[in-house]
Scaffold this motif. Structure first.
Motif: not given
Length: 929
Positions: A800, A805, A807-810, A850, A883
């Motif tokens: 991450r 990443l 603030k973005t979840k994967a 995520k 992403l």
């Protein structure tokens, strides 16, 4: 806690700090360590006694008051007289003496304040007199004329610990009290003595030319062939009417100087021993004021260092001067006055230490006395097996006046007769018996000197408990359970406590001594006012600006040039001052060091990090408060400890935190037992910060965010109750575990915990967590599974970070080819989110994924993912498709690949080059492998 008559006791006395001023970080370390030990023993149900005290600090206090009197009245103590001067000291002590205790209270020291002992109070003064008289009556204290360390500035003998040995390599000019110009040291002066009835001469070398006026012999090594023909002859002193025998002594180093050594028994320790062996006269040429005596002939009245020039010129006039050369040397400096120590022959009172020292050595060899760390036993044996008799006379006015009286004689030339007594009346009775006369015919004069401060300090372990009276305290608390102090006073204080305690009470004053290292600054430098690195613990607790630090230095007694040097040091180390850290953070930081090391480097940044740790504990408590709600209370807590697992059928992450709680308790208790407090602080910090806050609280947030128990939509009410109970268990245990180190924070939060669980009236008397209470929590299987999970989390978070990443979840996929591990990860949890496995929610939460999917060995690698290797059997896949910018990432990887290729090529060329030496080739291989 209720105490029974058979309750085990734990007793300590504080190493009494000097009454002269404020505490420094060395005192703070001592008190943080000792208070933690005392609190731990108290919480284990023992009846504890930790006695506070202050030392009258004879020389230090007198110097401070003398300077104050001179500033205010431009008078010396001799101008005032003894009685008025002591009144001034008492006034100063009353105005300043309470500051030490105020600081100790702010540090949180749980001392028995109603038992405070000052070494000059009536009780302890009576005990000092009693001890002196008993030792004199037993033949151990005697009066003799010997060499002592003399400070001309203080006009007093000083102890070895008050002498700083300054190492000089090149010739150096040093400021000396009483001289307008700096004095040069680190040089060897050569001059010649003429041989009597001969044209020959004998050249000698000395670092102290002024003492040649007191020479009574010249020594050579018996096997030095250069001087064999001079054995038994005499040299002529050029200024004094003396012939100096040329003697042979094996102490002479033929390689030093010329191999011929001038002997001055009255002003040098080695020369004094030579003089005793060869029955040489001792001629004193320097008096207690540092002036040349009548024995110096034409140089009488000169200052001792000014006379060097006069003697040098006189030698040149006689054709005897042979030059100077640089000479590395050790210069003894009085730590109290900055004066150069002068060995002088003075009549003083001495304690014969041989017999007592032998008993102290045997106590360690027979394991009656345990020294921790053990490597200090060698120092103990070395000192005590080579001990010299102890000079206890000090030419001061502030202190315990020696209870010895000289009989006034009416017969001129009669040798002085001395008697000792607890009072002058008793001394008269003794003198009358000794002289076979009536007491009424006896006239006595009490010795003007006082007893060495270390003498009264050595009696402190038992005089603080009421000795010489056989008090209830002596019966209940003596001998002490432990002595803890700095290793630098092992001989000056610890050994003397053992010697005098054994002699006067018939038993060791304690059976165990723990020695801590010397506190240094963050750079490993010894604390020094002139460096500006001396830190007042109150400044760390309350915070202080750089301006205030500067003001403290300006108001000190440092010379102007050293003030500026100190201010530069402060500006470099504390450009923004010292932040407010609080007592708990300071205590915890000090105890986090391995106190058994020789040096302990203390960094304010390190201390401040524990202030943030305190904040973390507060946050954990507030989180728990919110999780519990205003009306929640655990029934019968903590009597249900050990039943939590069976009561709630807790999840794996619950089992893990309870297992870690067990290990923290086990490690903490073991660390206290061995006095490795840094291991306890590390275990406590790791539990609170690294395990409870960073892992467990994060894992249970999703559980607690479920609908309230009892609601129509709640499916895990039992799980929430389990988490609530475990949170209380962790907080209750964690606060009691940390209480010896952080008493203020622990007490505050412990009292607030009363709203939810049963607690004691104070955490001070709450039972310290015991391992046997928590042994049922230990679960190595779950800990192994969590370690595996945390490695996945660590690498997933790295991915991450690498791909920004934030603030973005994967989506995260975990592929495990080991069926056993996969089965453990997919084990069903009948409490937490029943549609998932027991480790699913913790792993998803901690990795900030995520979604989370477990894959077996047959599953194909998911597309659009970056692969990361966890182990030979485990890989994770982080889905980046959609992403990240693939082309941009590819460009970054290409640049990195090219850089690696270039580096490999460069290394290959170096390895295969004929110009590369074999050792360089080996070093290069080691660097890249």
């Amino acid at each position: 806690m209720k105490e029974s008559p058979k309750t085990e006791t734990f007793t300590m006395v504080i190493p009494p700090p000097n009454v002269t001023g404020s505490l420094h970080l060395g005192h703070a370390l001592t008190n943080a360590v000792e208070d933690a030990i005392v609190r731990w023993n108290r919480m284990h149900g023992k009846r504890t006694l930790w006695v506070p005290g202050c030392d009258h600090a004879g020389i230090a206090t007198q110097v401070v008051v003398e300077k104050q009197i001179w500033r205010e009245y431009q008078k010396t103590r001799h101008d005032l007289g003894r009685e008025q001067f002591l009144e001034e000291v008492d006034k100063w002590k009353e105005s300043k003496g309470g500051r030490i205790y105020e600081q100790l209270r702010k540090l949180g020291s749980s001392l028995e304040w109603n038992r405070e002992c000052f070494t000059m109070n009536d009780k302890l003064s009576k005990a000092v007199t009693e001890a002196f008289v008993r030792l004199h009556d037993g033949g151990l204290i005697y009066r003799s004329t010997k060499l002592v360390n003399w400070s001309c500035a203080l006009k007093s003998a000083i102890s070895d610990i008050e002498v700083d040995n300054l190492e000089l390599k090149p010739r150096t000019r040093i400021s000396v009290p009483g001289y307008n110009n700096k004095i040069e040291f680190g040089v060897l002066t050569l001059f010649a003595y003429k041989i009597a009835n001969s044209d020959e001469e004998l050249v000698v070398a000395t670092t102290r030319l002024e003492t040649m006026l007191g020479d009574t012999a010249v020594a050579v090594h018996p096997e030095d062939k250069r001087y064999t023909h001079l054995h038994g002859k005499q040299a002529v002193h050029p200024f004094c009417n003396r012939l100096l025998p040329i003697i042979c002594d094996t102490h002479v180093d033929p390689s030093f100087g010329t191999g011929a050594v001038k002997i001055t028994p009255a002003h040098d320790y080695h020369d004094y021993e030579v003089g005793q062996r060869h029955d040489l006269p001792s001629v004193t040429v320097i008096d207690e004021n540092g002036l040349m005596t009548q024995n110096a002939g034409q140089f009488v009245g000169f200052k001792r260092f000014d006379v060097r020039i006069a003697v040098s010129n006189a030698l040149k006039e006689k054709g005897l001067y042979r030059g100077v050369k640089d000479n590395p040397m050790t210069l003894p400096v009085c730590s109290r006055s900055g004066d150069i120590v002068e060995p002088l022959l003075k009549p003083q009172w001495y304690i014969n230490c041989q017999e007592m020292a032998a008993l102290a050595v045997e106590a360690v060899k027979s394991d009656q006395l345990k020294i921790i760390p053990e490597h200090f036993e060698k120092t103990w044996f070395s000192w005590l097996e080579n001990i010299r008799n102890w000079c206890v006379s000090r030419q001061l006015w502030w202190g315990h006046r020696i209870p010895a009286y000289r009989v006034v004689s009416f017969q001129p030339g009669q040798e002085d007769i001395w008697v000792c007594g607890r009072t002058e009346a008793e001394a008269k009775e003794r003198a009358a018996v000794k002289m076979a006369v009536s007491p009424e015919s006896i006239e006595l004069v009490q010795d003007e000197d006082v007893v060495d401060t270390w003498f009264s300090s050595a009696l402190f372990p038992f005089t603080a408990l009421g000795w010489p009276e056989q008090t209830q305290d002596m019966q209940s608390y003596y001998p002490l359970s432990l002595m803890e102090t700095g290793h630098d006073i092992l001989f000056f204080w610890v050994a003397r406590m053992i010697m005098l305690g054994t002699k006067l009470t018939g038993q060791l004053p304690f059976n165990k001594v723990v020695l801590h290292g010397m506190v240094c600054d963050a750079h490993g430098r010894k604390m020094s006012k002139s460096l500006g690195n001396v830190i007042d613990p109150m400044d760390v607790i309350n915070g202080v600006s750089l301006k205030s630090l500067h003001r403290q230095v300006e108001e000190s007694n440092l010379p102007n040039e050293e003030v500026e040097k100190a201010k530069r040091g402060q500006k470099k180390d504390y450009p923004n001052g010292i932040p407010e850290c609080g007592a708990d953070a300071l205590r915890f930081a000090l105890c986090s060091h391995n106190i058994k090391l020789q040096l302990i480097n203390v960094d304010v940044i390190h201390i401040n990090s524990y202030r943030l740790f305190c904040n973390k504990i507060w946050q954990a408590f507030r989180f728990t408060q919110k999780a519990l709600g205003p009306d929640y209370r655990i029934p019968s807590f903590p009597t249900v400890r050990g039943k939590i697992i069976s009561m709630y059928s807790v999840s794996s992450v619950d089992r893990w935190i309870l297992s870690r709680l067990h290990d923290m308790v086990k490690t903490s208790n073991a660390a206290f037992t061995t006095f490795d407090l840094h291991r306890a602080t590390r275990a406590i910090h790791q539990f609170w910060y690294g395990e409870l806050c960073d892992v467990y609280l994060e894992c249970v947030k999703p559980v607690l965010q479920q609908p309230p128990p009892g609601s129509a939509t709640s499916s895990n009410a039992h799980a929430v109750d389990a988490v609530r109970h475990i949170l209380c268990e962790c907080l209750d245990t964690g606060l009691r575990a940390i209480a010896p180190f952080m008493p203020f924070l622990a007490e505050e939060l412990y009292q607030r915990l009363e709203a939810y669980v049963n607690v004691q009236r104070s955490i001070c008397v709450a039972p310290y967590p015991r391992e046997e209470e928590y042994v049922g929590y230990k679960n190595e299987t779950v800990e192994g599974e969590m370690s595996y999970l945390q490695e996945i989390v660590r690498l997933a978070r790295r991915v991450r970070k690498d791909y920004n990443l934030t603030k973005t979840k994967a989506d995260l996929y975990v592929q495990e080819v080991d069926d056993g591990i996969l089965a453990a990860m997919q084990r069903r949890d009948r409490l937490h989110c029943t549609d998932h496995t027991t480790w699913h929610l913790p792993l998803k939460t901690l990795s900030q994924a995520k979604s989370l999917t477990f894959l077996d060995s047959t599953a194909a690698a998911p597309s659009g993912c970056v692969q990361t290797t966890i182990s030979e059997s485990c890989h994770i896949f982080t889905k980046l498709k959609g992403l990240v910018d693939v082309e941009q990432e590819q460009e970054k990887h290409d640049k990195k690949f090219k850089k690696l290729q270039s580096g490999i090529l460069r290394i290959d060329q170096q390895l295969n080059s004929d110009k590369t030496k074999e050792e360089e080739r080996v070093a290069l291989v080691e660097k890249v492998t």
